[in-house]
Design an enzyme around this catalytic site. Structure first.
Site, PDB file in Angstrom:
ATOM      1  N   GLN A  84     -18.042  -6.150 -19.702  1.00  0.00           N
ATOM      2  CA  GLN A  84     -17.780  -6.111 -18.269  1.00  0.00           C
ATOM      3  C   GLN A  84     -17.801  -4.698 -17.735  1.00  0.00           C
ATOM      4  O   GLN A  84     -17.715  -3.717 -18.479  1.00  0.00           O
ATOM      5  CB  GLN A  84     -16.430  -6.755 -17.959  1.00  0.00           C
ATOM      6  CG  GLN A  84     -15.247  -6.083 -18.642  1.00  0.00           C
ATOM      7  CD  GLN A  84     -13.951  -6.847 -18.406  1.00  0.00           C
ATOM      8  OE1 GLN A  84     -13.134  -6.447 -17.577  1.00  0.00           O
ATOM      9  NE2 GLN A  84     -13.771  -7.963 -19.129  1.00  0.00           N
ATOM     10  N   HIS A 137     -16.812  -2.521 -13.690  1.00  0.00           N
ATOM     11  CA  HIS A 137     -16.159  -2.631 -12.386  1.00  0.00           C
ATOM     12  C   HIS A 137     -16.898  -1.761 -11.376  1.00  0.00           C
ATOM     13  O   HIS A 137     -17.430  -0.711 -11.718  1.00  0.00           O
ATOM     14  CB  HIS A 137     -14.697  -2.212 -12.493  1.00  0.00           C
ATOM     15  CG  HIS A 137     -13.971  -2.854 -13.637  1.00  0.00           C
ATOM     16  ND1 HIS A 137     -13.819  -4.228 -13.727  1.00  0.00           N
ATOM     17  CD2 HIS A 137     -13.401  -2.341 -14.743  1.00  0.00           C
ATOM     18  CE1 HIS A 137     -13.162  -4.522 -14.848  1.00  0.00           C
ATOM     19  NE2 HIS A 137     -12.906  -3.396 -15.473  1.00  0.00           N
ATOM     20  N   GLU A 156      -9.758   2.357 -14.492  1.00  0.00           N
ATOM     21  CA  GLU A 156      -8.608   1.887 -15.266  1.00  0.00           C
ATOM     22  C   GLU A 156      -8.374   2.749 -16.503  1.00  0.00           C
ATOM     23  O   GLU A 156      -9.280   3.421 -17.004  1.00  0.00           O
ATOM     24  CB  GLU A 156      -8.783   0.425 -15.674  1.00  0.00           C
ATOM     25  CG  GLU A 156      -9.945   0.149 -16.594  1.00  0.00           C
ATOM     26  CD  GLU A 156     -10.169  -1.343 -16.814  1.00  0.00           C
ATOM     27  OE1 GLU A 156      -9.961  -2.134 -15.875  1.00  0.00           O
ATOM     28  OE2 GLU A 156     -10.580  -1.718 -17.933  1.00  0.00           O
ATOM     29  N   HIS A 209     -17.901  -2.101 -20.870  1.00  0.00           N
ATOM     30  CA  HIS A 209     -16.920  -2.058 -21.945  1.00  0.00           C
ATOM     31  C   HIS A 209     -16.478  -3.457 -22.312  1.00  0.00           C
ATOM     32  O   HIS A 209     -16.743  -4.435 -21.586  1.00  0.00           O
ATOM     33  CB  HIS A 209     -15.701  -1.219 -21.547  1.00  0.00           C
ATOM     34  CG  HIS A 209     -14.975  -1.742 -20.347  1.00  0.00           C
ATOM     35  ND1 HIS A 209     -15.391  -1.494 -19.052  1.00  0.00           N
ATOM     36  CD2 HIS A 209     -13.856  -2.519 -20.219  1.00  0.00           C
ATOM     37  CE1 HIS A 209     -14.572  -2.078 -18.196  1.00  0.00           C
ATOM     38  NE2 HIS A 209     -13.622  -2.721 -18.878  1.00  0.00           N
ATOM     39  N   ARG A 263     -19.385  -9.363 -15.178  1.00  0.00           N
ATOM     40  CA  ARG A 263     -19.495  -9.632 -16.610  1.00  0.00           C
ATOM     41  C   ARG A 263     -20.947  -9.574 -17.084  1.00  0.00           C
ATOM     42  O   ARG A 263     -21.870  -9.875 -16.329  1.00  0.00           O
ATOM     43  CB  ARG A 263     -18.884 -11.002 -16.934  1.00  0.00           C
ATOM     44  CG  ARG A 263     -17.403 -11.072 -16.612  1.00  0.00           C
ATOM     45  CD  ARG A 263     -16.798 -12.442 -16.846  1.00  0.00           C
ATOM     46  NE  ARG A 263     -15.383 -12.441 -16.501  1.00  0.00           N
ATOM     47  CZ  ARG A 263     -14.916 -12.647 -15.277  1.00  0.00           C
ATOM     48  NH1 ARG A 263     -15.764 -12.902 -14.297  1.00  0.00           N
ATOM     49  NH2 ARG A 263     -13.621 -12.604 -15.038  1.00  0.00           N
TER      50      ARG A 263
END
Length: 396
Positions: free
Chosen positions: A87, A89, A124, A257, A276
């Protein structure tokens, strides 16, 4: 969050209770509208997002309220018993555009095919509480060529051709990685299935003395779970990394990742946007994923804690929305400097006692607390280990 890849024991053990009957993948601490925490405030349980909205300048502080308008981070305990999907982001511009586009098309927020569930980006940080395995970012293209060569499977040759062009000076590394990944992801399903079968056979007879053995072993394990998924092959394009407890990774927008196993603390911008790329039964939008990816070939740089005071450490990242801090407590009260913004504390070992003239709160392992913005230091007493999510000093 009871996602299928979660552990039945890890979060339960952290909180000192019996194993769960169903997987417990993530423990959310925050105010995301999908699943806001419940906060006990003056004897009444309230959703944290509602509590913040009732007095935003007081709970967030004037600076954070002006800059972000909401609690800007989401804090989680993540417990992976099985690998998560490949996935990435989106960045802020991509998230805003994607969210508006899907809204205009009338795609329901909870629809399985929805890519953008909010209009925020999602950088993140993952900090290991136990040994933690992950795939993170594209490895350098020439290293990928060496890996493909050691695997020795001719079926990969057509897909690896862009790396040959890179070596000849005809393509940049970013272009080469993009073309390899895109050709694998966009190949007809029948070709993907044959390729995965072929690569799986090669993995079974691999040279286990290879320096790429951790990546080969990971791909073989993924093939056993997803025997027809091209993500088995694209996983080989990523760096394989193992974090020791206390070590962390920062994942910016566009980083492909997958978390493989272990328990950690995940701190991110307040978003649930996930695109994804395989190794999942969930929705995969190949074109949208490729549009957000950063095709940078580089080795993983771990984030290690820096001392910032007596028994205090911070994990430095470029994020505007969050900063993770670690606090080691003993029986003597420790003064914690004010962050001038909202905070969430979670105890991971022992206990932490927060006490003022008005409040007495004891956090045992696995328990968390929300602190509204304050300009004065406060004190914590242990013995125990606490992690602290704060908003960093405002950056330009």
């Amino acid at each position: 969050m009871n996602y299928s890849w979660g552990s039945k024991t890890a979060i339960a053990t952290l909180q000192g209770r019996a194993a769960s009957r169903e997987p417990e993948a993530e423990l959310w601490m925050g105010a995301h509208p999908k699943a806001p925490s419940s906060a006990l405030n003056h004897g009444e349980w309230q959703p944290l997002d509602r509590l913040i909205k009732s007095a935003p300048k007081v709970t967030l502080g004037p600076e954070v309220h002006a800059r972000h308008g909401r609690l800007p981070f989401l804090f989680k305990v993540l417990a992976a018993a099985e690998p998560l999907s490949l996935q990435a982001h989106p960045n802020m511009a991509q998230a805003k555009a994607g969210f508006a586009r899907e809204d205009a098309l009338g795609v329901p927020i909870a629809a399985p095919e929805r890519n953008y569930r909010d209009d925020n980006h999602k950088p993140e940080l993952i900090c290991a509480l136990t040994p933690f395995d992950a795939l993170c970012g594209f490895r350098p293209a020439l290293e990928l060529h060496e890996l493909f060569t050691q695997l020795g499977e001719r079926a990969l040759a057509p897909y690896a051709a862009p790396i040959t062009a890179l070596q000849g000076g005809q393509l940049s590394e970013s272009e080469a990685l993009s073309r390899v990944f895109s050709s694998l992801m966009r190949a007809p399903k029948s070709q993907q299935v044959i390729l995965v079968e072929t690569i799986t056979m090669a993995l079974r007879s691999r040279d286990r003395a290879s320096r790429f053995e951790p990546s080969f072993a990971c791909a073989q394990a993924l093939a056993e779970r997803y025997p027809e998924d091209v993500g088995v092959v694209t996983s080989l394009m990523l760096n394989h990394v193992t974090l020791a407890p206390g070590e962390a990774l920062f994942l910016p927008a566009g980083n492909l990742h997958a978390y493989l196993s272990g328990m950690g603390l995940e701190l991110m911008a307040n978003s649930d946007n996930v695109l994804r790329g395989g190794l999942t039964p969930k929705h995969v939008d190949v074109d949208e994923l490729i549009s957000v990816l950063e095709f940078k070939g580089q080795h993983v740089q771990k984030v290690l804690p820096e001392s910032c005071g007596t028994r205090l450490w911070r994990y430095p990242t470029p994020a505007h929305e969050f900063e993770l801090c670690k606090i080691e407590l003993d029986a003597k009260p420790l003064s914690i400097p004010a962050s001038n913004g909202p905070e969430i504390l979670i105890a991971t070992e022992g206990k932490a006692v927060y006490q003022t003239s008005q409040y007495f709160v004891e956090l045992l392992a696995g328990e968390s607390a929300f602190l509204k913005a304050r300009k004065k230091a406060y004190k914590l007493t242990g013995p125990g280990t606490v992690y602290r999510a704060i908003v960093p000093a405002l950056r330009a």
